[in-house]
Design an enzyme around this catalytic site. Structure first.
Site, PDB file in Angstrom:
ATOM      1  N   ARG A   1      52.781  57.409  36.801  1.00  0.00           N
ATOM      2  CA  ARG A   1      51.902  56.129  38.059  1.00  0.00           C
ATOM      3  C   ARG A   1      50.011  56.364  37.561  1.00  0.00           C
ATOM      4  O   ARG A   1      49.737  55.807  37.600  1.00  0.00           O
ATOM      5  CB  ARG A   1      51.801  57.237  39.333  1.00  0.00           C
TER       6      ARG A   1
ATOM      7  N   TYR B   1      46.053  30.999  47.905  1.00  0.00           N
ATOM      8  CA  TYR B   1      48.090  31.252  47.703  1.00  0.00           C
ATOM      9  C   TYR B   1      48.582  31.897  49.114  1.00  0.00           C
ATOM     10  O   TYR B   1      47.164  32.696  49.622  1.00  0.00           O
ATOM     11  CB  TYR B   1      48.205  32.401  46.727  1.00  0.00           C
TER      12      TYR B   1
ATOM     13  N   ASP C   1      40.524  34.706  41.042  1.00  0.00           N
ATOM     14  CA  ASP C   1      41.959  34.325  40.905  1.00  0.00           C
ATOM     15  C   ASP C   1      42.154  33.677  39.696  1.00  0.00           C
ATOM     16  O   ASP C   1      42.002  32.258  40.481  1.00  0.00           O
ATOM     17  CB  ASP C   1      43.065  34.556  42.413  1.00  0.00           C
TER      18      ASP C   1
ATOM     19  N   LYS D   1      53.190  35.436  36.218  1.00  0.00           N
ATOM     20  CA  LYS D   1      53.401  33.953  36.507  1.00  0.00           C
ATOM     21  C   LYS D   1      52.783  33.389  34.140  1.00  0.00           C
ATOM     22  O   LYS D   1      53.773  33.085  33.788  1.00  0.00           O
ATOM     23  CB  LYS D   1      52.256  33.103  36.815  1.00  0.00           C
TER      24      LYS D   1
HETATM   25  C1  LIG Z   1      47.006  32.035  42.537  1.00  0.00           C
HETATM   26  C2  LIG Z   1      48.293  33.498  42.981  1.00  0.00           C
HETATM   27  N1  LIG Z   1      47.772  34.771  43.301  1.00  0.00           N
HETATM   28  C3  LIG Z   1      49.008  35.554  43.538  1.00  0.00           C
HETATM   29  C4  LIG Z   1      49.769  35.665  43.822  1.00  0.00           C
HETATM   30  C5  LIG Z   1      50.674  36.715  44.150  1.00  0.00           C
HETATM   31  O1  LIG Z   1      51.004  37.046  42.810  1.00  0.00           O
HETATM   32  P1  LIG Z   1      52.873  37.827  43.238  1.00  0.00           P
HETATM   33  O2  LIG Z   1      54.056  37.498  43.663  1.00  0.00           O
HETATM   34  O3  LIG Z   1      52.598  38.299  41.631  1.00  0.00           O
HETATM   35  O4  LIG Z   1      52.214  39.221  43.438  1.00  0.00           O
HETATM   36  C6  LIG Z   1      50.432  34.520  43.654  1.00  0.00           C
HETATM   37  C7  LIG Z   1      51.715  33.953  43.906  1.00  0.00           C
HETATM   38  O5  LIG Z   1      52.847  33.437  43.529  1.00  0.00           O
HETATM   39  C8  LIG Z   1      49.715  33.035  43.062  1.00  0.00           C
HETATM   40  O6  LIG Z   1      50.122  31.834  42.777  1.00  0.00           O
END
Ligand SMILES: Cc1ncc(COP(=O)(O)O)c(C=O)c1O
Length: 384
Positions: free
Chosen positions: A51, A103, A175, A200
């Site tokens: 961890r 998101y 992000d 992604k």
């Molecule tokens: C722009 C963005 N940020 C954060 C996330 C969240 O990531 P995760 O699905 O890996 O938890 C996503 C998921 O689609 C996303 O598109």
């Protein structure tokens, strides 16, 4: 040449990487272990419990730090786990200014998890940095930027937001999931924290769920490492390996995503049955100039609205697609289509999501790296 001076296309392959100490394995082995033998209490070789740290995860974390031009990388069990760690830097009463078009899951963790612990969130359209200034109070501790935004492809000027954040001693987190470090480097533009859903483009093959943070500042990194270990939302060795492997081809995949994205965006913009196409590469895009300045190219994410479109006919179009798979997620080699109102953004109340343009008829495409002619034919068939 030292690895620090490598160019981006070499960093994806070599950045922060060394042959494995045991047998010189070129790819880091998947250290599928929870613990490590000690000769005496504390007598270990740098790892004591997975961890806290694991060699495969360390290899990924070093790669992440390298490609984002940061110093410290942290890998988590999902993008949301990475966001969770950032918000845990804050205390009750602290305020966060977040972009309003983001998101749905990020919105959900802010509103439904952290608001009840006394953290206050303001959701603000950030295409114009001056708007953000109106919400800054002595309690503002974090600005949360997603650019390009999901799914409206708005562009936020990272450099100008970072100047504002620095003036008020506020942390700026970006992000960078949609752009990836191939297209934009938020730390170089003044951000303090870069966050990724590595699920992604970094992973790139739709086979893993992983999150990431990268920072430059040692104190901030230490606080985040403490949260990562104390809260425990780490990613496992197998998933670390998969993302590391994905990163090695990030630059060539992104190049093709951008080429195909441009072709698909132009096809849609010229189609008589399409009302509106959201893609930052169009000179008519409201922040095209900022995109040109802070991004190397415009990416493979596109949203569009069919003419006279409503919920039902958007659904009909996505159902007819054959090469684009109707699915959540984005950023893999295969093209995906999504209907934000019922899928990725269903957790945002209709009134709230429509304010930022996420109408019932909106369709989002993650343009993959197949032959662009096949992708265009698929869309042509589905739209007719
Ligand atoms: C722009 C963005 N940020 C954060 C996330 C969240 O990531 P995760 O699905 O890996 O938890 C996503 C998921 O689609 C996303 O598109």
């Amino acid at each position: 040449m030292g690895k620090k001076e490598l160019k981006f296309n070499s960093k994806t392959i070599h950045g922060g990487q060394f042959p494995d100490k045991a047998y010189g394995a070129v790819m880091p082995p998947i250290y599928q272990t929870s613990t490590y033998a000690q000769s005496t209490p504390g007598g270990h070789k740098g790892y004591e419990y997975s961890r806290s740290a694991n060699p495969t995860r360390s290899a990924l974390e070093n790669s992440l730090a390298s490609i984002e031009n940061g110093k410290y990388g942290l890998a988590f069990g999902s993008g949301l786990a990475a966001i969770d760690a950032v918000i845990k830097l804050l205390n009750p009463g602290d305020e966060v200014i977040s972009t309003s078009d983001l998101y749905g899951g990020s919105y959900r963790i802010f509103k439904r998890i952290f608001e009840k612990y006394g953290i206050v969130f303001h959701f603000v359209g950030m295409q114009n940095t001056d708007e953000i200034g109106k919400y800054i109070t002595p309690k503002t501790k974090l600005i949360w930027v997603e650019t390009p935004t999901n799914p409206m492809m708005n562009i936020i000027d990272i450099k100008s937001v970072s100047q504002l954040a620095k003036k008020h001693k506020i942390l700026l987190a970006v992000d960078n999931t949609f752009a990836t470090p191939y297209l934009q480097l938020p730390l170089d533009l003044g951000a303090d924290i870069v966050m990724h859903s590595a699920t992604k483009y970094l992973g790139g093959h739709s086979d893993v769920v992983v999150g990431a943070l990268v920072v430059k500042d040692k104190d901030l990194a230490d606080e985040l490492y403490f949260i990562q270990n104390a809260s425990g939302a780490i990613c496992g060795p197998m998933d670390s390996f998969l993302v590391l492997r994905g990163i090695k081809t990030l630059h060539i995949r992104m190049q093709r995503h951008c080429e195909n994205g441009k072709a698909v965006a132009e096809f849609l913009a010229n189609h008589p049955k399409i009302e509106k196409v959201y893609w930052p590469g169009f000179p008519s895009h409201p922040n095209h100039d900022v995109a040109k300045m802070q991004m190397k190219d415009f990416g493979g994410m596109i949203s569009f609205v069919p003419k006279g479109g409503n919920y039902d006919n958007a659904i009909k179009i996505v159902e007819k697609l054959q090469i684009f798979t109707l699915a959540e997620s984005l950023g893999g080699v295969e093209s995906l289509a999504g209907h934000p109102a019922s899928m990725t953004h269903a957790s945002i109340p209709k009134k709230e999501r429509e304010k930022s343009g996420v109408v019932d008829a909106l369709i989002r495409l993650s343009v993959g790296i197949e032959d662009k002619d096949d992708l265009i034919d698929d869309l042509r068939r589905a739209i007719e």
